[in-house]
Enzyme design. Structure first.
Site, PDB file in Angstrom:
ATOM      1  N   ARG A 106      58.846  55.087  66.796  1.00 34.66           N
ATOM      2  CA  ARG A 106      58.068  54.040  67.475  1.00 34.66           C
ATOM      3  C   ARG A 106      56.666  54.599  67.685  1.00 34.66           C
ATOM      4  O   ARG A 106      56.484  55.612  68.356  1.00 34.66           O
ATOM      5  CB  ARG A 106      58.708  53.665  68.817  1.00 34.66           C
ATOM      6  CG  ARG A 106      57.820  52.780  69.666  1.00 34.66           C
ATOM      7  CD  ARG A 106      58.546  52.203  70.866  1.00 34.66           C
ATOM      8  NE  ARG A 106      59.461  51.156  70.471  1.00 34.66           N
ATOM      9  CZ  ARG A 106      59.949  50.222  71.296  1.00 34.66           C
ATOM     10  NH1 ARG A 106      59.595  50.215  72.564  1.00 34.66           N
ATOM     11  NH2 ARG A 106      60.782  49.303  70.873  1.00 34.66           N
ATOM     12  N   HIS A 133      58.260  44.871  64.139  1.00 35.78           N
ATOM     13  CA  HIS A 133      59.428  45.308  64.913  1.00 35.78           C
ATOM     14  C   HIS A 133      60.680  44.782  64.190  1.00 35.78           C
ATOM     15  O   HIS A 133      61.380  43.894  64.678  1.00 35.78           O
ATOM     16  CB  HIS A 133      59.332  44.738  66.332  1.00 35.78           C
ATOM     17  CG  HIS A 133      60.226  45.428  67.318  1.00 35.78           C
ATOM     18  ND1 HIS A 133      61.018  46.503  66.995  1.00 35.78           N
ATOM     19  CD2 HIS A 133      60.445  45.187  68.650  1.00 35.78           C
ATOM     20  CE1 HIS A 133      61.694  46.896  68.070  1.00 35.78           C
ATOM     21  NE2 HIS A 133      61.366  46.113  69.082  1.00 35.78           N
ATOM     22  N   GLN A 136      64.257  44.558  65.805  1.00 38.89           N
ATOM     23  CA  GLN A 136      64.348  43.449  66.752  1.00 38.89           C
ATOM     24  C   GLN A 136      64.704  42.160  66.002  1.00 38.89           C
ATOM     25  O   GLN A 136      65.581  41.398  66.423  1.00 38.89           O
ATOM     26  CB  GLN A 136      62.999  43.301  67.483  1.00 38.89           C
ATOM     27  CG  GLN A 136      62.960  42.162  68.479  1.00 38.89           C
ATOM     28  CD  GLN A 136      63.839  42.413  69.690  1.00 38.89           C
ATOM     29  OE1 GLN A 136      63.709  43.431  70.339  1.00 38.89           O
ATOM     30  NE2 GLN A 136      64.723  41.490  70.001  1.00 38.89           N
ATOM     31  N   ASP A 227      57.334  36.637  73.808  1.00 41.59           N
ATOM     32  CA  ASP A 227      57.165  38.090  73.963  1.00 41.59           C
ATOM     33  C   ASP A 227      56.032  38.286  74.974  1.00 41.59           C
ATOM     34  O   ASP A 227      55.298  37.335  75.284  1.00 41.59           O
ATOM     35  CB  ASP A 227      56.804  38.676  72.578  1.00 41.59           C
ATOM     36  CG  ASP A 227      56.583  40.180  72.574  1.00 41.59           C
ATOM     37  OD1 ASP A 227      56.971  40.852  73.547  1.00 41.59           O
ATOM     38  OD2 ASP A 227      56.014  40.692  71.586  1.00 41.59           O
ATOM     39  N   CYS A 267      62.388  39.115  73.464  1.00 41.46           N
ATOM     40  CA  CYS A 267      62.784  40.471  73.036  1.00 41.46           C
ATOM     41  C   CYS A 267      62.901  41.435  74.210  1.00 41.46           C
ATOM     42  O   CYS A 267      63.568  42.449  74.101  1.00 41.46           O
ATOM     43  CB  CYS A 267      61.777  40.996  72.015  1.00 41.46           C
ATOM     44  SG  CYS A 267      60.082  40.981  72.627  1.00 41.46           S
ATOM     45  N   ARG A 295      71.062  44.117  69.638  1.00 39.55           N
ATOM     46  CA  ARG A 295      70.306  45.260  69.082  1.00 39.55           C
ATOM     47  C   ARG A 295      71.288  46.357  68.678  1.00 39.55           C
ATOM     48  O   ARG A 295      71.158  46.985  67.635  1.00 39.55           O
ATOM     49  CB  ARG A 295      69.324  45.819  70.141  1.00 39.55           C
ATOM     50  CG  ARG A 295      68.225  44.867  70.596  1.00 39.55           C
ATOM     51  CD  ARG A 295      67.250  44.583  69.479  1.00 39.55           C
ATOM     52  NE  ARG A 295      66.708  45.788  68.882  1.00 39.55           N
ATOM     53  CZ  ARG A 295      65.661  46.476  69.337  1.00 39.55           C
ATOM     54  NH1 ARG A 295      65.000  46.040  70.389  1.00 39.55           N
ATOM     55  NH2 ARG A 295      65.241  47.572  68.727  1.00 39.55           N
TER      56      ARG A 295
HETATM   57  N1   CP Z   1      62.743  44.815  72.740  1.00 38.59           N
HETATM   58  C1   CP Z   1      62.502  46.136  72.736  1.00 38.59           C
HETATM   59  O1   CP Z   1      62.165  46.743  71.698  1.00 38.59           O
HETATM   60  O2   CP Z   1      62.658  46.730  73.943  1.00 38.59           O
HETATM   61  P1   CP Z   1      62.264  48.202  74.311  1.00 38.59           P
HETATM   62  O3   CP Z   1      60.746  48.282  74.308  1.00 38.59           O
HETATM   63  O4   CP Z   1      62.825  48.432  75.680  1.00 38.59           O
HETATM   64  O5   CP Z   1      62.827  49.146  73.291  1.00 38.59           O
HETATM   65  N1  NVA Z   2      54.948  43.110  71.554  1.00 36.45           N
HETATM   66  C1  NVA Z   2      55.624  44.008  72.450  1.00 36.45           C
HETATM   67  C2  NVA Z   2      57.063  44.145  72.078  1.00 36.45           C
HETATM   68  C3  NVA Z   2      57.901  44.958  73.025  1.00 36.45           C
HETATM   69  C4  NVA Z   2      59.306  45.120  72.549  1.00 36.45           C
HETATM   70  C5  NVA Z   2      54.928  45.348  72.446  1.00 36.45           C
HETATM   71  O1  NVA Z   2      54.516  45.803  71.372  1.00 36.45           O
HETATM   72  O2  NVA Z   2      54.783  45.943  73.515  1.00 36.45           O
END
Ligand code: CP
Ligand code: NVA
Length: 308
Positions: A106, A133, A136, A227, A267, A295
């Site tokens: 990430r 993502h 997701q 989101d 999400c 997930r």
């Molecule tokens: N939806 C999602 O990716 O959540 P986290 O940021 O908690 O991993």
């Molecule tokens: N768009 C959000 C998604 C979190 C799962 C972010 O990037 O923070």
């Protein structure tokens, strides 16, 4: 018993690293994992987790997925490894390839993820970048499949920022032939390359619609999805984005314009009274926690295929 198939691509950096058949296979496999109809043994396999941003669901669901498959995970916290001190990605990737069997990353720039994948001899998974993502999206379409079975007549409306989550929904939605509508403020449209690729997959069937008007976007929709307005890394834009996104809240008024049986997805994490009202979040139409659970099942399926 359904068996995990070997995927054509070694990595899962984008929703487009999978073919339509591979997505459908992963969703079916995920359902089998959820129903405990399948037992895959990945003992001795190690998943490395490199998270440059915070995470609850992605991190924990990967850890639990790997544990359930009989393998283990190593949390490679960038601040306590040499990563934050500036060790080049190409060196880290080559070293970790010799210890781990698969790596989930990430990070911010999608190009950094691609750099890891370029130098890694083991599969690399996108656990979220600023661009996509895709893990997701797998869980999202698993949730949609559970509700509607057939993707063909589903209209999915995403209301919010056209960034990572929206981009992966568009691409995975295109692979599955789902009509995807994105409603976002001007200047927050999804990535133009993503849009172009989706149109190519849809073969110009006009199944992707981008608008700045949430009201028309939700008309008759089966799934309403949102989101956060300010993503990780955008903390200093919060005040300005709160103003720009005013009017893009999923509330009862918007829900009333969707299909009567529409479901609500998010999400997570969620900010009540910003992108969604508490009433809608907690309503009986919400499938948000089923989606979060999925997930885990989707990633068990993904890992079993990548580690074939
Ligand atoms: N939806 C999602 O990716 O959540 P986290 O940021 O908690 O991993
Ligand atoms: N768009 C959000 C998604 C979190 C799962 C972010 O990037 O923070």
């Amino acid at each position: 018993m359904l068996k995990p198939i070997k995927l054509a691509n070694n990595n899962f950096l984008s929703s487009l690293d999978l073919s339509t058949n591979e997505v459908l296979h992963i969703l079916e496999l995920a359902t089998n994992f959820k129903n405990k109809e399948i037992n895959i043994n990945l003992s001795n396999k190690v998943l490395g987790l490199i998270f440059d941003k915070s995470s609850t669901r992605t991190r924990v669901s990967f850890q639990v997925a790997m544990t359930r498959l009989g393998g283990t995970t190593i949390d490679l916290n960038p601040t306590t490894s040499q990563i934050k001190r500036g060790e080049p990605i190409k060196d880290t990737a080559r070293v970790l390839s010799r210890y781990c069997d698969v790596i989930a990353i990430r990070t911010f720039d999608h190009s950094d993820l691609e750099e890891y994948a370029k130098w890694s001899s083991k599969p690399v998974i996108n656990a979220l970048t600023d661009l996509e993502h895709p893990c997701q999206a797998l869980a999202d379409f698993l949730t949609i499949h559970e509700e509607f079975i057939d993707f063909k007549n589903v209209v999915l409306t995403f209301i919010g920022d056209g960034n990572n989550v929206a981009n992966s929904l568009i691409l995975c939605g295109a692979l599955l032939g789902v009509e995807v509508r994105i409603a976002c403020p001007k200047g927050y449209e999804p990535n133009s390359v993503v849009i172009k690729k989706a149109y190519e997959i849809y073969k110009n069937k006009n199944l992707l619609k981008i608008t700045n008007d949430p009201t028309t976007a939700v008309l008759g929709a089966n799934v309403l999805y949102t989101d956060v307005w300010s993503s990780m890394g955008e903390e200093n834009q919060k005040e300005q984005k709160d103003k720009v996104f005013n009017g893009f809240t999923i509330d009862n008024n918007l829900v009333s314009k969707a299909d009567k049986k529409a479901i609500i997805l998010h999400c997570l994490p969620a900010y009540r009274s910003k992108e969604i009202t508490d009433e809608v979040f907690e309503s009986k139409r919400s499938r948000i926690f089923e989606q979060a659970e999925n997930r885990l099942h989707a990633q068990q399926a993904l890992l079993s295929c990548l580690l074939q």
